[in-house]
Write an enzyme that holds these catalytic residues in place. Structure first.
Site, PDB file in Angstrom:
ATOM      1  N   LYS A   1      -2.292   9.701 -13.399  1.00 18.18           N
ATOM      2  CA  LYS A   1      -1.891   9.595 -12.279  1.00 18.18           C
ATOM      3  C   LYS A   1      -0.314   8.647 -13.020  1.00 18.18           C
ATOM      4  O   LYS A   1      -0.984   8.057 -13.951  1.00 18.18           O
ATOM      5  CB  LYS A   1      -1.488   9.035 -10.957  1.00 18.18           C
ATOM      6  CG  LYS A   1      -0.918   8.152 -10.186  1.00 18.18           C
ATOM      7  CD  LYS A   1      -1.122   6.947  -8.725  1.00 18.18           C
ATOM      8  CE  LYS A   1      -1.301   5.942  -9.329  1.00 18.18           C
ATOM      9  NZ  LYS A   1      -0.396   4.582  -8.656  1.00 18.18           N
TER      10      LYS A   1
ATOM     11  N   LYS B   1       2.238   1.971 -14.168  1.00 20.66           N
ATOM     12  CA  LYS B   1       3.081   0.706 -14.233  1.00 20.66           C
ATOM     13  C   LYS B   1       2.058   0.398 -15.499  1.00 20.66           C
ATOM     14  O   LYS B   1       1.880  -0.618 -15.878  1.00 20.66           O
ATOM     15  CB  LYS B   1       3.689   0.716 -13.819  1.00 20.66           C
ATOM     16  CG  LYS B   1       3.469   0.014 -12.422  1.00 20.66           C
ATOM     17  CD  LYS B   1       4.432  -1.474 -11.920  1.00 20.66           C
ATOM     18  CE  LYS B   1       4.896  -0.673 -10.759  1.00 20.66           C
ATOM     19  NZ  LYS B   1       3.982  -0.952  -9.860  1.00 20.66           N
TER      20      LYS B   1
ATOM     21  N   LYS C   1      -9.469   0.822  -9.634  1.00 17.24           N
ATOM     22  CA  LYS C   1      -8.651  -0.259  -9.848  1.00 17.24           C
ATOM     23  C   LYS C   1      -9.829  -1.576 -10.389  1.00 17.24           C
ATOM     24  O   LYS C   1     -10.374  -1.878 -11.138  1.00 17.24           O
ATOM     25  CB  LYS C   1      -8.212  -1.303  -8.914  1.00 17.24           C
ATOM     26  CG  LYS C   1      -6.782  -0.494  -8.775  1.00 17.24           C
ATOM     27  CD  LYS C   1      -5.443  -1.292  -8.191  1.00 17.24           C
ATOM     28  CE  LYS C   1      -4.572  -0.637  -8.736  1.00 17.24           C
ATOM     29  NZ  LYS C   1      -3.420  -1.666  -8.005  1.00 17.24           N
TER      30      LYS C   1
HETATM   31  P1  ATP Z   1      -0.036  -0.524 -10.414  1.00 16.58           P
HETATM   32  O1  ATP Z   1      -0.082   0.528 -11.482  1.00 16.58           O
HETATM   33  O2  ATP Z   1       0.148  -1.623 -11.199  1.00 16.58           O
HETATM   34  O3  ATP Z   1      -1.267  -0.290  -9.729  1.00 16.58           O
HETATM   35  P2  ATP Z   1       1.481   1.490  -9.060  1.00 16.58           P
HETATM   36  O4  ATP Z   1       2.617   2.042  -9.615  1.00 16.58           O
HETATM   37  O5  ATP Z   1       0.761   2.781  -8.810  1.00 16.58           O
HETATM   38  O6  ATP Z   1       0.878   0.130 -10.088  1.00 16.58           O
HETATM   39  P3  ATP Z   1       3.313   0.488  -6.823  1.00 16.58           P
HETATM   40  O7  ATP Z   1       4.104  -0.543  -7.377  1.00 16.58           O
HETATM   41  O8  ATP Z   1       2.324  -0.194  -5.444  1.00 16.58           O
HETATM   42  O9  ATP Z   1       1.981   0.698  -6.967  1.00 16.58           O
HETATM   43  O10 ATP Z   1       3.610   1.242  -6.371  1.00 16.58           O
HETATM   44  C1  ATP Z   1       4.881   2.427  -5.515  1.00 16.58           C
HETATM   45  C2  ATP Z   1       4.950   2.416  -4.898  1.00 16.58           C
HETATM   46  O11 ATP Z   1       4.950   4.354  -5.768  1.00 16.58           O
HETATM   47  C3  ATP Z   1       4.324   3.530  -4.100  1.00 16.58           C
HETATM   48  O12 ATP Z   1       3.995   4.076  -2.536  1.00 16.58           O
HETATM   49  C4  ATP Z   1       3.212   4.620  -4.469  1.00 16.58           C
HETATM   50  O13 ATP Z   1       2.932   5.726  -3.856  1.00 16.58           O
HETATM   51  C5  ATP Z   1       4.526   5.212  -5.996  1.00 16.58           C
HETATM   52  N1  ATP Z   1       3.790   5.713  -6.624  1.00 16.58           N
HETATM   53  C6  ATP Z   1       3.028   5.292  -7.537  1.00 16.58           C
HETATM   54  N2  ATP Z   1       2.315   6.200  -9.094  1.00 16.58           N
HETATM   55  C7  ATP Z   1       3.199   7.201  -8.355  1.00 16.58           C
HETATM   56  C8  ATP Z   1       3.495   8.775  -9.275  1.00 16.58           C
HETATM   57  N3  ATP Z   1       2.821   8.566 -10.268  1.00 16.58           N
HETATM   58  N4  ATP Z   1       3.490   9.560  -8.530  1.00 16.58           N
HETATM   59  C9  ATP Z   1       4.834   8.748  -6.539  1.00 16.58           C
HETATM   60  N5  ATP Z   1       4.739   8.082  -6.396  1.00 16.58           N
HETATM   61  C10 ATP Z   1       3.927   7.356  -7.095  1.00 16.58           C
HETATM   62  N1  LTN Z   2      -0.570  -0.556  -1.796  1.00 16.09           N
HETATM   63  C1  LTN Z   2       0.645  -0.335  -2.329  1.00 16.09           C
HETATM   64  C2  LTN Z   2       2.200  -1.132  -2.042  1.00 16.09           C
HETATM   65  C3  LTN Z   2       2.682  -1.395  -0.873  1.00 16.09           C
HETATM   66  C4  LTN Z   2       2.433  -0.267  -0.161  1.00 16.09           C
HETATM   67  C5  LTN Z   2       2.783  -1.666   1.010  1.00 16.09           C
HETATM   68  C6  LTN Z   2       3.332   0.607   0.391  1.00 16.09           C
HETATM   69  C7  LTN Z   2       1.715  -2.658  -0.775  1.00 16.09           C
HETATM   70  N2  LTN Z   2       1.936  -2.889   0.785  1.00 16.09           N
HETATM   71  C8  LTN Z   2       2.908  -1.277   2.061  1.00 16.09           C
HETATM   72  C9  LTN Z   2       3.991   1.107   1.434  1.00 16.09           C
HETATM   73  C10 LTN Z   2       3.887   0.132   2.376  1.00 16.09           C
HETATM   74  C11 LTN Z   2       0.024  -0.234  -3.793  1.00 16.09           C
HETATM   75  O1  LTN Z   2      -0.951   0.510  -4.155  1.00 16.09           O
HETATM   76  N3  LTN Z   2       0.712   0.749  -4.087  1.00 16.09           N
END
Ligand code: ATP
Ligand code: LTN
Length: 335
Positions: free
Chosen positions: A198, A201, A116
């Protein structure tokens, strides 16, 4: 004999944009599946979301949408505690204490921080670096035994465990040390536009991800455009065929089939037919969730009630832990 109280489970998702099928398959769909076995708490992690720039109006909208989406994905607010992280100030209060036992060295080594920082080079802030300490506070406050997350969060969970153990060693037993719960083959769904990355979003290319709000035509189009590999055979091989393997994982996640079963379904068939079939399976599975999401969002009063009750229930547990922490570190409590 008295029944054992259920073990606690905590997870959270950031309201940083529309939820993708990666979030859904890796984490959210397990939320409902675990709600009978565990006492579950699920939060909308708005404090985490502001570690990268958010448009305030969009953050507010995404917060309500995400809470509604948890319910649309089968999380029952009568069984689970559903709340918004910033409504329970104890998350920030425990973060402060945990900051005093967390080291900058270990935080700057976190893969997500490095990723990030590179993606948001104009905004490398202290909150971004502290993101995993806030996550540790989220989990430890509720004495959670289990944390359902995608594979990308396993490193953060390891740090949560380290901080919990470090605190317990220094001040005496205080925190439950949590375990991750990560589905095997679907813990890391890759981008449709670049299967070495990966699915995220916050990807600037919307063809890389499918969201739970995409309509049928959009879903079919994104899968038709998905990057596949050279050759023509539909076979699971993450080294040689990362694109096809990712689509097979998605297909299996939504059909419940095994990889071998899926390979058999597409034996002798071309990539075009395969991609259309995956798109259709996903569109069919998401249609009822999307419809339910729309219905829930029309009832804001209900959603506000759920999050208010959730925050009250969460705070009751959180402040019990925080009081214990404050006592252990030696804060004077008055009479
Ligand atoms: P950002 O893209 O804004 O960093 P994110 O989608 O990576 O967001 P979160 O919304 O906090 O992060 O993720 C919520 C959950 O989804 C977490 O448990 C994360 O491990 C899971 N997750 C995120 N991306 C993936 C993926 N590509 N495959 C499987 N699990 C995922
Ligand atoms: N850090 C995680 C989102 C997140 C989370 C948590 C997941 C915040 N608090 C507690 C599991 C348990 C992320 O960046 N996807």
């Amino acid at each position: 004999m008295e029944a054992q109280p259920k073990r606690k489970l905590f997870s959270a998702v950031q309201p940083s944009g529309a939820v993708t099928i990666g979030n859904y398959i890796g984490a959210i769909r397990n939320f409902a599946a675990l709600q009978d076995e565990y006492a579950c708490l699920y939060a909308v992690a708005d404090l985490h979301a502001i570690t990268v720039k958010q448009e305030p109006a969009a953050l507010r909208r995404h917060t309500l949408e995400l809470l509604a989406l948890f319910i649309a994905c089968g999380v029952d607010p009568e069984k689970c505690t559903l709340f918004v992280q910033s409504h329970v100030p104890a998350h920030c209060e425990l973060t402060w204490v945990l900051n005093t036992i967390a080291y900058p060295g270990e935080l700057s080594r976190m893969t997500q921080f490095k990723d990030k920082s590179a993606r948001h080079a104009d905004n490398v802030n202290m909150g971004l670096m502290d993101h995993p300490v806030l996550m540790a506070a989220d989990i430890l406050l509720y004495q959670a035994a289990l944390v359902p997350v995608g594979a990308d969060q396993k490193q953060h969970l390891e740090l949560t465990r380290d901080l919990g153990i470090r605190f317990n060693n220094r001040y005496g037993a205080t925190f439950t040390i949590p375990e991750p719960f990560t589905p095997k083959s679907t813990a890391r769904i890759m981008s449709l536009a670049d299967p070495t990355k990966k699915m995220s979003k916050s990807d600037e290319n919307p063809n890389g991800f499918v969201t739970l709000d995409d309509d049928r035509d959009t879903i079919l189009r994104k899968f038709q455009r998905a990057v596949t590999d050279s050759g023509a055979e539909v076979r699971y091989d993450t080294e040689e065929k990362p694109g096809v393997s990712n689509l097979l994982s998605i297909y299996c996640a939504f059909t419940g089939k095994t990889i071998e079963g899926a390979e058999r379904d597409f034996a002798g068939k071309g990539y075009g037919e395969f991609k259309l079939a995956v798109g259709e399976v996903v569109a069919d599975a998401l249609a009822p969730i999307r419809a339910e999401h729309g219905r829930l969002l029309a009832d804001k009063a209900y959603l506000n009630g759920v999050m208010k009750r959730g925050a009250e229930a969460a705070a009751r547990i959180a402040y019990r832990t925080l009081a214990k922490v404050y006592r252990k570190v030696g804060f004077y409590a008055g009479e």
